[in-house]
Scaffold this motif. Structure first.
Motif, PDB file in Angstrom:
ATOM      1  N   MET A   1       0.966  -1.106  -0.025  1.00  0.00           N
ATOM      2  CA  MET A   1       0.006  -0.118   0.026  1.00  0.00           C
ATOM      3  C   MET A   1       0.930   1.050   0.025  1.00  0.00           C
ATOM      4  N   GLY A   2       0.565   2.478  -0.684  1.00  0.00           N
ATOM      5  CA  GLY A   2       1.454   3.278  -0.915  1.00  0.00           C
ATOM      6  C   GLY A   2       0.616   4.625  -1.098  1.00  0.00           C
ATOM      7  N   GLN A   3       0.896   5.789  -0.459  1.00  0.00           N
ATOM      8  CA  GLN A   3       0.019   6.958  -0.597  1.00  0.00           C
ATOM      9  C   GLN A   3       0.245   7.375  -1.972  1.00  0.00           C
ATOM     10  N   ARG A   4      -1.218   8.078  -2.429  1.00  0.00           N
ATOM     11  CA  ARG A   4      -1.127   8.450  -3.722  1.00  0.00           C
ATOM     12  C   ARG A   4      -1.605   9.828  -3.642  1.00  0.00           C
ATOM     13  N   ALA A   5      -2.615  10.243  -2.957  1.00  0.00           N
ATOM     14  CA  ALA A   5      -2.778  11.819  -2.910  1.00  0.00           C
ATOM     15  C   ALA A   5      -3.471  11.811  -1.331  1.00  0.00           C
ATOM     16  N   GLN A   6      -3.314  13.169  -0.971  1.00  0.00           N
ATOM     17  CA  GLN A   6      -3.853  13.594   0.318  1.00  0.00           C
ATOM     18  C   GLN A   6      -4.088  14.761   0.502  1.00  0.00           C
TER      19      GLN A   6
END
Lengths: 385, 129
Positions: A1-6
Motif C-alpha cells: 500500500m502506498g500513498q497516492r494523494a492526500q
C-alpha cells in the motif's frame, strides 16, 4: 500500500516539532498526531467523521493554537491596515468588530487570508495562518515601518475554537461568570475581552460558535472544562471537511501567491470603495477586473462513488477547463465535494478526471452546508450539457 | 496496539496474504494500515481476470484524508473481488482480516509467495516506521 494523494496539510518531516499548550491533553485523549506546518497537531481522536457530525449537530472544539496571533498598535495603525489589507478596516467602528480579508502582494495575489479585530483606535489584532507565519510577519513588519506601527506576535497565547449549534451555550458555562451576558450577547463577527480571554463569535466550520484566545497556561483548564460540559474534542481532519462543506477557502490550496481573490471566490472581500484608498495590490487587481477574469471559482459534487481531491482536472466534453483546488468526502452529503477554478463558460455539469476515468460532477455554488443544513441540490438530474 | 494474526503473510507495504485451503490467495490491508488511513470512504478494486505482478498497483483505498494504492503482493490472476466494499468501505476498518478482504487470486506463482514476510517480521517493520 502506498500513498497516492492526500489533503495538502498532512506534511511530515517529524523533526523539531512545535507543541501547543494543549499537547498533553491531546496525547492523554489518544489523538492521532500529525505534522501541520511544523506543529504536532491532532488529526482526529478516533473518528474524524463522528467529530464532524458532533460539530454539525451539537458542539465540538479544536485546538487552533498553532495559528499566529499578532497585535498591531500605534497612532497610525488604522491607516497602516487600510494600506496593508484588501478589505477596509474603516468598516470597523465598534470595539471588537471583526473583518475577514486577504493580504495581497503587489501583483494582487494572495499572501494570506486573515481575520482582523478592531480593539480601539490605536490597537488591532490579526490572526493569520500557521503555515505562512514567517512570510506574513516579514511582509507586515516591512510595511509597518512607514506607519510607525508596532508589530507584536503573541506566541504566549493559545486559541480554542468551539463550534456547533450548542457551542456558545456550552462554552459560556466555562468562561468567567462575570462575562456570561457579554459573550452570549455577541453578534456574529464580533469579539469581547473578558478578563484574560478574548472571545470572538467567528469560526471556520459553517456553524455558530466562538474562537477563544487566551493565555497558553490557562488553555488546559478551559479545554478540560469544555470537555466536561460535553463539547467533543475534534481534530484538524474534521476541521478540513467542515470548512470545505462550508465553502470556505484554505490558504495554500484554494488560493496562493499566484492567484488573485477574483479567481478564488473572494471578490466579495475586496473593498473597492472609497476609490482613493491605496491598498497593496489594488493596481494589479483593478487591471485584472477591467480586463475581465477568465476563471471562476465553483463548488463540485461528484454524482457517483469516488473521492474528489485537489489537482484533479475538470473537463467539459473531454476538454480541460480547470482544476480542483480542494476535495474530500463530505460526511453530511455522503458524497465527494470539491472546490475548483474553472473557465467562466462552464455550465452546471462537467467531468472530473480521477485516475484516468472521467466521472460526472454537478457544478454548484458553495456553501454546501451551513448551520447543519445542506444548501445545494444534489439530487438535481437532467440532460448533460 | 496493532492486530497482526500469526497465520498470515505480509508485505512491508501493509498488505496481508492468506493462503486458502483450495489454493486461492486472499489479499487485504492490515489493521495497522487501516488505522493510519482513518475511516475509509471509497474502495476501487481490480477487474476479475486481471493478471497482476508483485508490486503492481491494483486497488485504491480512500479515507477522508488520503487515497492510497494497494499493491499486488504476488503474481497471479484475480478470480474474485469483495463487492461489499462498494457500499461498505468501512468493513476494512472494522474487520480488516475478515469481511474487509479486498481481492482473491486463483492460482499464484509460488515463488512470489516465498518473498512475503511473516507476522514477526511485519511487526518489526512497522515498529521501525
Amino acid at each position: 500500500m502506498g500513498q497516492r494523494a492526500q489533503s495538502s496539510f498532512f506534511v511530515c518531516d517529524g523533526v523539531n516539532m512545535m507543541r501547543t499548550p494543549l499537547y498533553e491533553q491531546h496525547k492523554a485523549a489518544g489523538a492521532r498526531l500529525v505534522d501541520f506546518a511544523g506543529w504536532d497537531m491532532p488529526v482526529h481522536y478516533g473518528s474524524q467523521i463522528d467529530e464532524h457530525h458532533a460539530v454539525r449537530r451539537v458542539a465540538g472544539m479544536f485546538d487552533v493554537s498553532h495559528m499566529t496571533v499578532v497585535d498591531l498598535s500605534g497612532i497610525r495603525v488604522r491607516d497602516f491596515l487600510r494600506h496593508l489589507l484588501a478589505n477596509d478596516v474603516a468598516k470597523l467602528k465598534t470595539a471588537g468588530k471583526a473583518l475577514y480579508t486577504c493580504m495581497l502582494n503587489d501583483e494582487g495575489c494572495v499572501i494570506d487570508d486573515l481575520i482582523v479585530y478592531f480593539r480601539d483606535d490605536t490597537h488591532f489584532r490579526i490572526v493569520v495562518n500557521a503555515a505562512t507565519r514567517e512570510k506574513d510577519l516579514a511582509w507586515i513588519e516591512k510595511h509597518a515601518k512607514g506607519y510607525e506601527a508596532v508589530v507584536d506576535e503573541r506566541d504566549d497565547l493559545a486559541m480554542v475554537a468551539v463550534q456547533g449549534p450548542r457551542a456558545r451555550e456550552l462554552a459560556a458555562t466555562c468562561l468567567p461568570a462575570a462575562g456570561h451576558d457579554d459573550v452570549l450577547a455577541l453578534k456574529p463577527f464580533n469579539a469581547v475581552a473578558i478578563a484574560d480571554y478574548f472571545v470572538a463569535r467567528t469560526g471556520y466550520t459553517g456553524e455558530d460558535g466562538f474562537e477563544i484566545i487566551l493565555p497558553g497556561e490557562q488553555a488546559p483548564d478551559l479545554w478540560d472544562s469544555l470537555a466536561r460540559a460535553g463539547v467533543v474534542t475534534c481534530g484538524l481532519g474534521a476541521r478540513d471537511t467542515l470548512r470545505l462543506e462550508a465553502g470556505m477557502n484554505l490558504y495554500g490550496q484554494d488560493m496562493d501567491e499566484n492567484t488573485s481573490p477574483l479567481e478564488s471566490g473572494l471578490g466579495w472581500t475586496i473593498a473597492w470603495e472609497p476609490a482613493d484608498r491605496d491598498f497593496i495590490g489594488r493596481g494589479a487587481l483593478g487591471r485584472q477586473k477591467a480586463d475581465g477574469v477568465a476563471n471562476k471559482f465553483v463548488g463540485l459534487v461528484l454524482e457517483g462513488r469516488g473521492v474528489l481531491r485537489a489537482h484533479q482536472k475538470v473537463l467539459v466534453d473531454g476538454v480541460v477547463v480547470g482544476e480542483t483546488t480542494s476535495g474530500t468526502f463530505s460526511p453530511t452529503l455522503e458524497r465527494a465535494i470539491g472546490l475548483a477554478r474553472v473557465s467562466k463558460t462552464i455550465g452546471d455539469r462537467c467531468d472530473v478526471d480521477i485516475r484516468g476515468r472521467q466521472l460526472p460532477v454537478l457544478v454548484v455554488k458553495p456553501p454546501f452546508v451551513r448551520n447543519g443544513e445542506i444548501k445545494v441540490d444534489i439530487e438535481r438530474r437532467g440532460e448533460r450539457s | 496496539m496493532s492486530d497482526i494474526p500469526g497465520d498470515l503473510k505480509y508485505t512491508r507495504s501493509h498488505e496481508w496474504v492468506r493462503l486458502e485451503e483450495d489454493g486461492s490467495v486472499t489479499i487485504g490491508i492490515t489493521h495497522h494500515a487501516q488505522g493510519s488511513l482513518g475511516e475509509l470512504v471509497y474502495v476501487e478494486v481490480p477487474d476479475v481476470g486481471s493478471e497482476l505482478s508483485p508490486g503492481e498497483a491494483c486497488a485504491v483505498v480512500e479515507s477522508v484524508k488520503a487515497a492510497s494504492d494497494v499493491y499486488a503482493p504476488v503474481e497471479g490472476v484475480i478470480v474474485e473481488v469483495n463487492d461489499a466494499l462498494a457500499d461498505q468501505p468501512e468493513l476494512i476498518n472494522e474487520q480488516p482480516y475478515d469481511d474487509g478482504w479486498i481481492m482473491r487470486f486463483g492460482e499464484v506463482n509460488h515463488d512470489t509467495l516465498a518473498e512475503l514476510i511473516d507476522s514477526d517480521a511485519y511487526l518489526a517493520s512497522i515498529e521501525d516506521e
